[in-house]
Write a protein that holds these residues in place. Sequence first.
Motif, PDB file in Angstrom:
ATOM      1  N   THR A   6      33.895  -8.643  34.637  1.00 19.12           N
ATOM      2  CA  THR A   6      32.722  -7.824  34.965  1.00 19.12           C
ATOM      3  C   THR A   6      32.491  -7.775  36.471  1.00 19.12           C
ATOM      4  O   THR A   6      31.710  -6.946  36.948  1.00 19.12           O
ATOM      5  CB  THR A   6      31.465  -8.379  34.276  1.00 19.12           C
ATOM      6  OG1 THR A   6      31.244  -9.731  34.702  1.00 19.12           O
ATOM      7  CG2 THR A   6      31.611  -8.341  32.762  1.00 19.12           C
ATOM      8  N   LEU A   7      33.174  -8.633  37.221  1.00 17.85           N
ATOM      9  CA  LEU A   7      33.029  -8.620  38.678  1.00 17.85           C
ATOM     10  C   LEU A   7      33.567  -7.329  39.274  1.00 17.85           C
ATOM     11  O   LEU A   7      32.991  -6.768  40.203  1.00 17.85           O
ATOM     12  CB  LEU A   7      33.750  -9.826  39.288  1.00 17.85           C
ATOM     13  CG  LEU A   7      33.679  -9.973  40.803  1.00 17.85           C
ATOM     14  CD1 LEU A   7      32.245 -10.211  41.252  1.00 17.85           C
ATOM     15  CD2 LEU A   7      34.567 -11.118  41.274  1.00 17.85           C
ATOM     16  N   GLU A  27      38.384   2.502  28.778  1.00 15.40           N
ATOM     17  CA  GLU A  27      37.497   1.367  28.548  1.00 15.40           C
ATOM     18  C   GLU A  27      36.481   1.228  29.680  1.00 15.40           C
ATOM     19  O   GLU A  27      35.304   0.937  29.443  1.00 15.40           O
ATOM     20  CB  GLU A  27      38.303   0.064  28.417  1.00 15.40           C
ATOM     21  CG  GLU A  27      38.850  -0.180  27.028  1.00 15.40           C
ATOM     22  CD  GLU A  27      39.811   0.914  26.574  1.00 15.40           C
ATOM     23  OE1 GLU A  27      39.486   1.581  25.575  1.00 15.40           O
ATOM     24  OE2 GLU A  27      40.860   1.100  27.201  1.00 15.40           O
ATOM     25  N   VAL A  28      36.932   1.410  30.920  1.00 12.21           N
ATOM     26  CA  VAL A  28      36.009   1.343  32.054  1.00 12.21           C
ATOM     27  C   VAL A  28      34.964   2.454  31.934  1.00 12.21           C
ATOM     28  O   VAL A  28      33.768   2.240  32.133  1.00 12.21           O
ATOM     29  CB  VAL A  28      36.760   1.456  33.392  1.00 12.21           C
ATOM     30  CG1 VAL A  28      35.804   1.144  34.546  1.00 12.21           C
ATOM     31  CG2 VAL A  28      37.953   0.524  33.439  1.00 12.21           C
ATOM     32  N   TYR A  46      21.334  -2.225  33.917  1.00 14.06           N
ATOM     33  CA  TYR A  46      22.754  -2.458  34.182  1.00 14.06           C
ATOM     34  C   TYR A  46      23.232  -1.737  35.443  1.00 14.06           C
ATOM     35  O   TYR A  46      24.432  -1.549  35.625  1.00 14.06           O
ATOM     36  CB  TYR A  46      23.586  -2.013  32.975  1.00 14.06           C
ATOM     37  CG  TYR A  46      23.192  -2.724  31.700  1.00 14.06           C
ATOM     38  CD1 TYR A  46      23.570  -4.047  31.476  1.00 14.06           C
ATOM     39  CD2 TYR A  46      22.404  -2.093  30.747  1.00 14.06           C
ATOM     40  CE1 TYR A  46      23.188  -4.717  30.321  1.00 14.06           C
ATOM     41  CE2 TYR A  46      22.019  -2.744  29.583  1.00 14.06           C
ATOM     42  CZ  TYR A  46      22.409  -4.056  29.380  1.00 14.06           C
ATOM     43  OH  TYR A  46      22.019  -4.710  28.237  1.00 14.06           O
ATOM     44  N   TRP A  47      22.291  -1.341  36.322  1.00  5.64           N
ATOM     45  CA  TRP A  47      22.691  -0.571  37.498  1.00  5.64           C
ATOM     46  C   TRP A  47      23.590  -1.388  38.429  1.00  5.64           C
ATOM     47  O   TRP A  47      24.506  -0.837  39.046  1.00  5.64           O
ATOM     48  CB  TRP A  47      21.456  -0.077  38.250  1.00  5.64           C
ATOM     49  CG  TRP A  47      20.628   0.899  37.471  1.00  5.64           C
ATOM     50  CD1 TRP A  47      19.329   0.747  37.069  1.00  5.64           C
ATOM     51  CD2 TRP A  47      21.039   2.178  36.979  1.00  5.64           C
ATOM     52  NE1 TRP A  47      18.906   1.848  36.370  1.00  5.64           N
ATOM     53  CE2 TRP A  47      19.932   2.744  36.295  1.00  5.64           C
ATOM     54  CE3 TRP A  47      22.228   2.905  37.049  1.00  5.64           C
ATOM     55  CZ2 TRP A  47      19.978   4.004  35.694  1.00  5.64           C
ATOM     56  CZ3 TRP A  47      22.284   4.157  36.440  1.00  5.64           C
ATOM     57  CH2 TRP A  47      21.173   4.693  35.777  1.00  5.64           C
ATOM     58  N   ASP A  48      23.344  -2.686  38.542  1.00  9.57           N
ATOM     59  CA  ASP A  48      24.202  -3.516  39.400  1.00  9.57           C
ATOM     60  C   ASP A  48      25.626  -3.573  38.851  1.00  9.57           C
ATOM     61  O   ASP A  48      26.604  -3.521  39.608  1.00  9.57           O
ATOM     62  CB  ASP A  48      23.640  -4.932  39.521  1.00  9.57           C
ATOM     63  CG  ASP A  48      22.337  -4.978  40.302  1.00  9.57           C
ATOM     64  OD1 ASP A  48      22.091  -4.050  41.094  1.00  9.57           O
ATOM     65  OD2 ASP A  48      21.564  -5.936  40.109  1.00  9.57           O
ATOM     66  N   ASP A  49      25.753  -3.687  37.526  1.00  8.12           N
ATOM     67  CA  ASP A  49      27.075  -3.699  36.903  1.00  8.12           C
ATOM     68  C   ASP A  49      27.787  -2.374  37.139  1.00  8.12           C
ATOM     69  O   ASP A  49      28.965  -2.335  37.507  1.00  8.12           O
ATOM     70  CB  ASP A  49      26.952  -3.955  35.398  1.00  8.12           C
ATOM     71  CG  ASP A  49      26.247  -5.260  35.091  1.00  8.12           C
ATOM     72  OD1 ASP A  49      26.851  -6.319  35.315  1.00  8.12           O
ATOM     73  OD2 ASP A  49      25.091  -5.212  34.646  1.00  8.12           O
ATOM     74  N   ILE A  50      27.062  -1.281  36.919  1.00  9.14           N
ATOM     75  CA  ILE A  50      27.642   0.055  37.099  1.00  9.14           C
ATOM     76  C   ILE A  50      28.127   0.227  38.535  1.00  9.14           C
ATOM     77  O   ILE A  50      29.228   0.746  38.781  1.00  9.14           O
ATOM     78  CB  ILE A  50      26.612   1.137  36.735  1.00  9.14           C
ATOM     79  CG1 ILE A  50      26.272   1.064  35.245  1.00  9.14           C
ATOM     80  CG2 ILE A  50      27.126   2.529  37.088  1.00  9.14           C
ATOM     81  CD1 ILE A  50      24.999   1.797  34.873  1.00  9.14           C
TER      82      ILE A  50
END
Length: 256
Positions: A6-7, A27-28, A46-50
């Motif tokens: 997830t990094l 998948e991404v 989840y904006w930081d992940d996106i």
Amino acid sequence: TTQGSTLVGFFPELAINNRYLTCESCEVADMIGMGVKLSDAGVGDYWDDIDRWVRNQFTEQQLTDAKWVDELAKTQPVKPVAFNETAERLAERNIGAFAGWASANEWATLIGIQQCCLGNSARALYYVLESIVQSQGKQLRVNLLLNRATPWVDLYSYIPYQGRVELKFKKPSEKVLVRAPEWINSGSHEMVCQVNGIKRNCHWQGRYLDGGHAVPGDKFVVTFPITERTVKETIGDVPYTLTIKGSTVTSIDPPG
């Protein structure tokens, strides 16, 4: 996510001997799409992940320069073109497509392009572009610090080179909310907003800095610290050393 990273946004599909080695762009794109939809719906944040996934694995898996493909092809054995194949400007005609099975440091491992990834990833691009800036009534919300031109404002991001974003307004807004990057804590005095060269006193609304009102012609400049760090991460069963500035991987060792 238990098999990926997830990094950087490495989400594998193919397992060989229970080892998940390659990342298909589908998948991404799926993870980004779900993150946008869930965040928009208020189910999660989840904006930081996106942001991380878009800046790293997703961006790098799109073919934007075909010169290296042609150079690589010159080193391969020559074989006849079948009746249902073509060799006419093949790499050039696939610019914009997405990798099928990539690793953390190689665009193509077992296979190059699967056109399902093109359709799925193009849709994810749309989701991301539409969610960077959102106009909600008289309020403007900036969810992702990425470049974007909209009818209301043009957003210029200097990340990862500088901790700086600029907003040039075309339409009025009673409230301008700018989301802090993930390495800045909510309420931090390190995130500063200037409007037309004058510092504006702002307050926080959750993860968003409230910059107040804007009128056409206003220029907001939001600045914050950005640092570089070194991270050890195992991606696709391979240990890597990553140099990350902000949330962007700027170098990877071993290189591709």
